[in-house]
Design a protein around this motif. Structure first.
Motif, PDB file in Angstrom:
ATOM      1  N   LEU A   3     -16.691  -4.025 -33.636  1.00 26.21           N
ATOM      2  CA  LEU A   3     -16.545  -2.591 -33.398  1.00 26.21           C
ATOM      3  C   LEU A   3     -16.975  -1.809 -34.631  1.00 26.21           C
ATOM      4  CD1 LEU A   3     -13.144  -2.252 -31.485  1.00 26.21           C
ATOM      5  CD2 LEU A   3     -15.464  -2.253 -30.550  1.00 26.21           C
ATOM      6  N   LYS A  42     -21.910  -5.331 -29.459  1.00 26.47           N
ATOM      7  CA  LYS A  42     -22.350  -6.381 -28.552  1.00 26.47           C
ATOM      8  C   LYS A  42     -22.541  -5.855 -27.125  1.00 26.47           C
ATOM      9  CE  LYS A  42     -21.114 -11.042 -26.950  1.00 26.47           C
ATOM     10  NZ  LYS A  42     -20.093 -12.129 -27.034  1.00 26.47           N
ATOM     11  N   CYS A  43     -21.483  -5.309 -26.522  1.00 24.43           N
ATOM     12  CA  CYS A  43     -21.561  -4.874 -25.115  1.00 24.43           C
ATOM     13  C   CYS A  43     -21.756  -3.371 -24.958  1.00 24.43           C
ATOM     14  CB  CYS A  43     -20.315  -5.323 -24.342  1.00 24.43           C
ATOM     15  SG  CYS A  43     -18.796  -4.447 -24.791  1.00 24.43           S
ATOM     16  N   LYS A  44     -21.748  -2.619 -26.089  1.00 25.75           N
ATOM     17  CA  LYS A  44     -21.996  -1.166 -26.129  1.00 25.75           C
ATOM     18  C   LYS A  44     -20.881  -0.335 -25.479  1.00 25.75           C
ATOM     19  CE  LYS A  44     -25.806  -2.202 -28.125  1.00 25.75           C
ATOM     20  NZ  LYS A  44     -25.870  -2.098 -29.606  1.00 25.75           N
ATOM     21  N   SER A  45     -19.719  -0.918 -25.270  1.00 20.74           N
ATOM     22  CA  SER A  45     -18.584  -0.154 -24.764  1.00 20.74           C
ATOM     23  C   SER A  45     -18.167   0.899 -25.795  1.00 20.74           C
ATOM     24  CB  SER A  45     -17.393  -1.072 -24.464  1.00 20.74           C
ATOM     25  OG  SER A  45     -17.689  -1.963 -23.411  1.00 20.74           O
ATOM     26  N   CYS A  86     -18.872  -0.804 -29.444  1.00 22.24           N
ATOM     27  CA  CYS A  86     -19.016  -2.252 -29.607  1.00 22.24           C
ATOM     28  C   CYS A  86     -20.498  -2.566 -29.794  1.00 22.24           C
ATOM     29  CB  CYS A  86     -18.466  -2.985 -28.380  1.00 22.24           C
ATOM     30  SG  CYS A  86     -18.766  -4.773 -28.434  1.00 22.24           S
ATOM     31  N   ILE A 115      -8.112   3.100 -30.768  1.00 25.35           N
ATOM     32  CA  ILE A 115      -8.320   2.015 -31.724  1.00 25.35           C
ATOM     33  C   ILE A 115      -7.253   2.057 -32.823  1.00 25.35           C
ATOM     34  CG2 ILE A 115      -9.907   1.066 -33.463  1.00 25.35           C
ATOM     35  CD1 ILE A 115     -10.734   0.552 -30.550  1.00 25.35           C
ATOM     36  N   SER A 157     -13.155  -5.745 -24.577  1.00 26.53           N
ATOM     37  CA  SER A 157     -13.918  -6.251 -23.438  1.00 26.53           C
ATOM     38  C   SER A 157     -14.614  -7.577 -23.718  1.00 26.53           C
ATOM     39  CB  SER A 157     -14.968  -5.225 -23.004  1.00 26.53           C
ATOM     40  OG  SER A 157     -14.357  -4.009 -22.606  1.00 26.53           O
ATOM     41  N   CYS A 158     -15.201  -7.717 -24.928  1.00 25.35           N
ATOM     42  CA  CYS A 158     -16.012  -8.913 -25.200  1.00 25.35           C
ATOM     43  C   CYS A 158     -15.728  -9.552 -26.549  1.00 25.35           C
ATOM     44  CB  CYS A 158     -17.497  -8.564 -25.096  1.00 25.35           C
ATOM     45  SG  CYS A 158     -18.085  -7.525 -26.458  1.00 25.35           S
ATOM     46  N   SER A 159     -14.757  -8.996 -27.304  1.00 22.62           N
ATOM     47  CA  SER A 159     -14.403  -9.482 -28.648  1.00 22.62           C
ATOM     48  C   SER A 159     -15.536  -9.295 -29.662  1.00 22.62           C
ATOM     49  CB  SER A 159     -13.991 -10.968 -28.607  1.00 22.62           C
ATOM     50  OG  SER A 159     -12.857 -11.135 -27.789  1.00 22.62           O
ATOM     51  N   CYS A 186     -13.620  -5.781 -29.987  1.00 16.69           N
ATOM     52  CA  CYS A 186     -13.807  -5.151 -28.687  1.00 16.69           C
ATOM     53  C   CYS A 186     -12.852  -5.770 -27.654  1.00 16.69           C
ATOM     54  CB  CYS A 186     -15.254  -5.328 -28.230  1.00 16.69           C
ATOM     55  SG  CYS A 186     -15.573  -4.659 -26.572  1.00 16.69           S
ATOM     56  N   TYR A 209     -15.097   3.468 -27.212  1.00 19.96           N
ATOM     57  CA  TYR A 209     -13.649   3.640 -27.232  1.00 19.96           C
ATOM     58  C   TYR A 209     -13.275   4.890 -28.033  1.00 19.96           C
ATOM     59  CZ  TYR A 209     -13.789  -1.230 -25.739  1.00 19.96           C
ATOM     60  OH  TYR A 209     -14.060  -2.392 -25.058  1.00 19.96           O
TER      61      TYR A 209
END
Length: 306
Positions: A221, A165-168, A163, A175, A216-218, A214, A170
């Motif tokens: 990706l 934005k939040c760097k998650s 992601c 996916i 987690s935070c939309s 994402c 996956y």
């Protein structure tokens, strides 16, 4: 007895046909000689710790094409242009197009398996203890599938999604399952395969595709790979530099070294007076600055030595 012989012959024909299909992306080359084998064997025997640098030329033997080989490379066969990093960031329709094509191509790309070269490198590392690290330009995960342990993925991995934005992080298979749920109209079957998993699909299919977001935070990706125009993270570059310094030899397999991220590894090894051997079909960017170049198919020589 006759039925058994017929079955065995049919089975052998299927295996040979399958092997020929996998090798269709390997360019024409000279046959390996015993002198070539002895040169590579001596190089490995004389080395204590080898940094192995691999490129798309070893994955072509698993049925994944490279970009630049004459006649059989992706650039030679199509007008395909890889995704540009800045375009992916800026434009939602570019992300939609990328993910739609990647969704369709993922099935065949992710099913590709390591070949004898990958297993030979694994043996050199895990059984003989000769390898300090495997640095690969490939994003296909085949070194890990073969059992190699210390692998630095210079350009990232298509098997991870990040992601922005939040760097998650996956798993790409996860996916894919999520994309199936939101794109029930899409067929995920394809006979095409490319180095980045991208394939051609109709424009109307792209227009109706819903890219992943994402959980987690939309956020946006992106596959955790280095797109064209992007830079290899500084910490990864430094990790490679440290490994070059700790190694006494550099074995380069299946790459023309066209991109600077790999060529600078050669420049550092030359500067630090490391022993260097390149095995590749055709010319490489380093041919004029190294002492040992073997111009044969990696799969014809590496398994004979390792």
């Amino acid at each position: 007895m006759v039925k058994t012989l017929i079955f065995q012959c049919f089975h052998l024909i299927k295996i040979r046909k399958y092997s020929t299909e996998l090798l269709k992306f390997v360019p024409k080359c000279s046959e390996v000689s015993e002198a070539d084998v002895q040169l590579l064997r001596k190089f490995i025997d004389d080395s204590r710790k080898i940094l192995v640098l691999t490129g798309a030329g070893i994955s072509t033997e698993s049925g994944i094409p490279d970009y630049r080989s004459e006649e059989v490379g992706l650039y030679a066969r199509t007008n395909h242009k890889p995704i540009q990093y800045q375009e992916f960031l800026k434009y939602s329709h570019i992300r939609q197009r990328y993910w739609a094509r990647n969704f369709v191509g993922w099935g065949i790309f992710s099913k590709r398996q390591p070949n004898a070269i990958h297993f030979s490198i694994r043996n050199l590392e895990c059984d003989l203890g000769k390898v300090s690290a495997v640095v690969t330009q490939n994003v296909d995960n085949l070194h890990f599938k073969a059992g190699s342990q210390n692998v630095i993925e210079l350009h990232g991995s298509a098997y991870r999604v990040i992601c922005l934005k939040c760097k998650s992080i996956y798993n790409r298979h996860y996916i894919q399952e999520e994309l199936k749920k939101t794109n029930l109209h899409m067929c995920e079957e394809s006979t095409m395969v490319r180095p980045d998993g991208d394939v051609d699909i109709p424009q109307d299919a792209i227009q109706g595709f819903k890219p992943p977001v994402c959980p987690s935070c939309s956020g946006i990706l992106k596959p955790d790979i280095i797109f064209f125009g992007d830079n290899v993270p500084k910490e990864r570059v430094q990790e490679v530099r440290n490994t070059v310094t700790k190694s006494d030899s550099l074995l380069v397999l299946g790459t023309s070294l066209s991109v600077f991220s790999s060529y600078r590894i050669i420049l550092q090894a030359v500067e630090e007076k490391k022993n260097i051997c390149v095995v590749n079909i055709g010319r490489t960017r380093a041919d004029d600055i190294i002492d040992l170049k073997i111009s044969v198919r990696c799969g014809d020589i590496v398994p004979k030595v390792c």
